[in-house]
Design a protein around this motif. Sequence first.
Motif, PDB file in Angstrom:
ATOM      1  N   ILE A 341      -0.269  -3.408 -10.263  1.00  0.00           N
ATOM      2  CA  ILE A 341      -0.979  -2.294  -9.628  1.00  0.00           C
ATOM      3  C   ILE A 341      -0.726  -1.013 -10.423  1.00  0.00           C
ATOM      4  N   ARG A 345      -3.544   1.363 -11.963  1.00  0.00           N
ATOM      5  CA  ARG A 345      -3.659   2.758 -11.554  1.00  0.00           C
ATOM      6  C   ARG A 345      -3.540   3.674 -12.776  1.00  0.00           C
ATOM      7  N   SER A 350      -8.849   4.005  -9.034  1.00  0.00           N
ATOM      8  CA  SER A 350      -8.541   4.884  -7.895  1.00  0.00           C
ATOM      9  C   SER A 350      -7.870   4.060  -6.801  1.00  0.00           C
ATOM     10  N   ARG A 351      -7.318   4.769  -5.784  1.00  0.00           N
ATOM     11  CA  ARG A 351      -6.725   4.053  -4.649  1.00  0.00           C
ATOM     12  C   ARG A 351      -7.765   3.154  -3.987  1.00  0.00           C
ATOM     13  N   GLU A 353     -10.162   1.586  -5.284  1.00  0.00           N
ATOM     14  CA  GLU A 353     -10.328   0.341  -6.041  1.00  0.00           C
ATOM     15  C   GLU A 353      -9.256  -0.669  -5.633  1.00  0.00           C
ATOM     16  N   ILE A 354      -8.025  -0.156  -5.522  1.00  0.00           N
ATOM     17  CA  ILE A 354      -6.918  -1.044  -5.146  1.00  0.00           C
ATOM     18  C   ILE A 354      -7.184  -1.634  -3.766  1.00  0.00           C
ATOM     19  N   TYR A 355      -7.618  -0.764  -2.816  1.00  0.00           N
ATOM     20  CA  TYR A 355      -7.957  -1.239  -1.472  1.00  0.00           C
ATOM     21  C   TYR A 355      -8.955  -2.378  -1.564  1.00  0.00           C
ATOM     22  N   THR A 422      -1.999  -3.760   2.216  1.00  0.00           N
ATOM     23  CA  THR A 422      -2.897  -3.132   1.247  1.00  0.00           C
ATOM     24  C   THR A 422      -2.563  -1.651   1.090  1.00  0.00           C
ATOM     25  N   TRP A 423      -2.292  -1.015   2.219  1.00  0.00           N
ATOM     26  CA  TRP A 423      -1.945   0.403   2.187  1.00  0.00           C
ATOM     27  C   TRP A 423      -0.699   0.613   1.343  1.00  0.00           C
ATOM     28  N   ALA A 426      -1.529   0.300  -2.245  1.00  0.00           N
ATOM     29  CA  ALA A 426      -2.226   1.457  -2.792  1.00  0.00           C
ATOM     30  C   ALA A 426      -1.285   2.640  -3.006  1.00  0.00           C
ATOM     31  N   GLN A 427      -0.146   2.630  -2.302  1.00  0.00           N
ATOM     32  CA  GLN A 427       0.803   3.734  -2.434  1.00  0.00           C
ATOM     33  C   GLN A 427       1.664   3.623  -3.686  1.00  0.00           C
ATOM     34  N   GLN A 429       3.367   3.963  -6.985  1.00  0.00           N
ATOM     35  CA  GLN A 429       3.315   5.075  -7.950  1.00  0.00           C
ATOM     36  C   GLN A 429       3.221   4.494  -9.356  1.00  0.00           C
TER      37      GLN A 429
END
Lengths: 437, 409
Positions: A341, A345, A350-351, A353-355, A422-423, A426-427, A429
Motif C-alpha cells: 500500500i 500511495r 489516492s486514498r 483508490e486504495i478503498y 479497508t479504512w 487507507a490510513q 503512511q
Amino acid sequence: MFVHNLRLGAKSLRRNPVLTALMIMSIGIGVAASMITYAVFRAVSGNPIPQKSSVLFVPQIDNWGPTYNRAGEPPPALNYTDAMALMKAKKAERQTVFFPISASVISTTTERLPFKVRGYATFGDFFPMFEVPFLYGSGWSHESDDAHEAVAVISKELNKKLFDGANSVGKDIQLDDGTYRIVGVTDTYDPKPRFFDMFNSDGYTDPAQVYVPFHHMMDLKVDTWGNNTCGGGPNRGNDYQSWLRGECVWLAAWVELPTKADEDAYRSWLRGYAEEQQRSGRFGWAPNVRLRNVVDWLDYRHAVPPESRIALTIAVSFLIICLVNTVGLLLAKFMRRAPEIGVRRALGASRAEIYKQFLAEAGMVGLSGGVLGLILTGAGMFGTGLVFGKEIAKLAQLDFSLVLLTLVVAVLSTLIAAFYPTWRAAQVQPAWQLKSN
Amino acid sequence: MQIKPILAALRRHKAGTFLIAMQIALTLAIVCNALFIIQQRVTHLSEPTGIDEADIFTIQNEWVGKHTDVELNAQMQADLQAMRSVPSVADATASNSFPLRGGGWDDGIKLDPAQVQDSSGTAIYFADPNTIDTFGLKLIAGRNFTADEVRSMGMRDNLKPASVIVTRTLADKLFPDGSALGKPIYLAGEQTTIVGIVDMLQTQSVDRWASSFRYRSLLVPARLTIELGGFYIVRAKPGQRDEAMKAVKQALFAQNPRRVIDDEVGMLTFDQVRAIAYDRDRGMAILMGIISVALLAITAAGIVGLTSFWVGQRRKQIGVRRALGATRRDILGYFMTENLLITSGGIIAGALLAVIMNLWLVTRFEMSRLSLAYLLVGVILLLLLGQGAVLAPAMRASKVSPVEATRSI
C-alpha cells in the motif's frame, strides 16, 4: 479501473489460500444458517390472505365470564347459541361458522375399503369469504343452507381419487350413511397458516377434502371432529341437546366487513348482543367482546411457532459472529500488505483508490461466500424437517427471491465487515512503509 | 511469564485484540445458551411414561356409518376379545387416548364441589380391568377395576365414574398426607372415589402448557362408545410386536370390516409415538448442536488466522528475542499467554452477554434460567479452544531462527 481492481484482488486472494478459504467458509456458513431459518420464518409468518386480511374478522363473545375466562379474554370460539344468533342476525356482508368433520367415504361401485376424509360443516358464504378457488362448479347458495340440502364441495385431491379428476359436479358422493350431490370441486386450497381454523389446529395440518352444509350435519347430529372447550365452567350439558344449549365453545366464526363503518357497526352490534344476554340473565357480567382481523387473530393465536423465532434469533447472532471473524481475518490480510500500500500511495494512488481496491477484493470474498452459502442453504433445506416438523418444513422453499437475498446479504455484510480493515489500509503512511523495515 | 510486555504489545494491536475478544464473548454467550437448550430438551425427551413401551402398539380405530352406543359397546368388546385371542398378543385395552399422544381429555379435580379453582389438573384415560396389565403399570395401593364397573359413555354423556384410579403424583398433590385411597373427589362436577393408586403414568401432552400437571393422570372405568372411534392399546408378548401388529389388524377386519385404520398413522408402535411427540425437541437439540460446533470451529479459525498474522508481523522481533537468549519455550509461552489474556477478557464480557441473552430468552420464550454450571462448561471450552487454536501459530513462531534478527525485511 474496476476490472484492474478485481484482478489485483484475485491475485491477492490467491496469495493466502488458507486465509481466503477461512473467510469464504465463515461467510458461507453464517449466511446459510441465517437464510435457512429465515426461509422457515418467512413461510410461517406470512399473511395467508393479504388481499382480504383487513376485512375478515373473528367475532368473540365472552360466555364464560370473569371466573372462567382466560386472563379476561373471551374464549377463542363460539358456543352453539351465540353462533346461531350471529348467523340469524346477518349483520355482516358475509358470515359463516363451522366445525371440522371426519367422514367415511364409501365406494358404491368398486370394492375399495372405506376411507376417512376430513373437512368442514359450514355455510355457503365460506367459499367467497376465503376466496376458495374452484376447478369445477362452485360453492352452495344461501337457499341450500336454508333448505338443509345434502350437497357437498370436494377437493381436487378427493375428486382425483374418486372420479379420476373428471368434472364430478352433479354426481353423488357417499359419506357414511348419507348421499350428497357434488356442487363444486375446489382447486388446491391450502393457505398457510390455515388462519380460519386456528381454533382446531396449529394451522399447518393437511388441507380439507370435503365441505358440507352446516344445518344438514346438525340434523344428522354429527359431532365435531375438532375441539370442544368448556373452560371449567359449569354449564356443559349432560346429553347432546343440553350440550348444544350449554356454554362449551366449539364453533369457529368469521364475518366479512368491507369498510371501517361496517366494522364499527358490527362491534357495537356484538356489544349490544352481549348486553341483551346480560339483561336476559344468561351473562352475569358486563359485555366482553372482541373483533379481530386476520393479522391480529394470527398474532393472538401465536401462529408463528416459538422454535422458528428462537432459531432465527440464534442464526442472526451466528451471522454476526461470522462477520466479526471476517473483520479480523480481513484486517490481518490487508495489514500484511502495508508495504505494498505504501508503494502504491507513494506512486500517487489516492486514498479513494486504495478503498476501491480493497473493497473490490472484499466484494469477491463476499460473492464467493454467498455462492458457498447458497449451496449450504440448498443442502440445509432438506434438514429443516428435523427442527420444525414436516408440515412447516414443507413450506420453506429455496426460490428466486431467496437466492437473490442470500447473495445480497453475503456481499453486503462482507462489505460492511471490510469497511474497518479497508479504512485502516487507507490510513497507511507511505513514508513510514518506504523506510527500511 | 511476564505479563507487562505482552500487554504493551497488545496495545499496539487494539483492533485485532478487540475483535478476537468480542468473537469469544459472542461465542461463549451463544454456546452456553445452546448447550443449556440441548440439555433441557434432551432431559425432556427422555422423561419416562411409566408404561412398558417396548412391546406396546396403538391402533386408531374409526367407525364407518351410524351406530348406537349399545352397538358400539358390543362391537368394542368383540374387538377386544378378538385381539386378546391373537397368540402373539399379551393383552389389549380400549381407551380415549394414551401417554404422549399430544392431546386428549384433560380436566380439573376439586375436593369440594363449591370450590372455584381446581385442586389439580389431570389427564383422563378411559380404562377397563385389562388397562393396568396392558400398559404394564404398577398398582401400588388399592385395587384394579372390575369388569362390571366399566360403563359405556357416548359423545356428550356426562362422565360419572363410581371409582377412579389415580397416579401417585396426583394422589400426593390432592392428599399430601398420603391418605388418598378411599377418599371422595369431584371430577367434572361429579363425585367419585379413589379406589387404587398406580406408580407412574405420564399425561397425554408433553407441551409446556400441560407441564403444570405432568404425571398427574387418572383412570376412569369407562368405554368411549362414539362414532368418531377411539384407540386400542395392545401389548405384544416380548419380542413379538411386529407379528402381533399384522395379526391384530387382520383379526379386527375379520371381526368387522366396517372400520377405518389409516395406513400411515392408524397403527403406531410406541417408539413411533415417542418419536412424533418429541419431534421438535429433538430437532431443536440437533440444531443447537450443529450451531455450537460450527461456531466453535469458526472462532478457532479466526484465532488461527489473526495469530498467524501477528506471528508473521513479528518475525523480526522474535528473532531479536531469540538472539538475546530467549528459548523456544519462552516464545511459545509468550503467544499462549497472550491468547489466554485476550480469551479471558472475552470470557468476562461473554459471561455477562450469556446471562443477558438467557434473560431475554426467558422473557420471550418462557425458557428456564441458565444454570451457572453451563457457563462454567462454556468458559472451560473456550479457554481450551483458544489455547488449542493458538498452538499451531505459536509453534511456528517458536521455530523462528535467531538469524531473522539480522535480516532487513
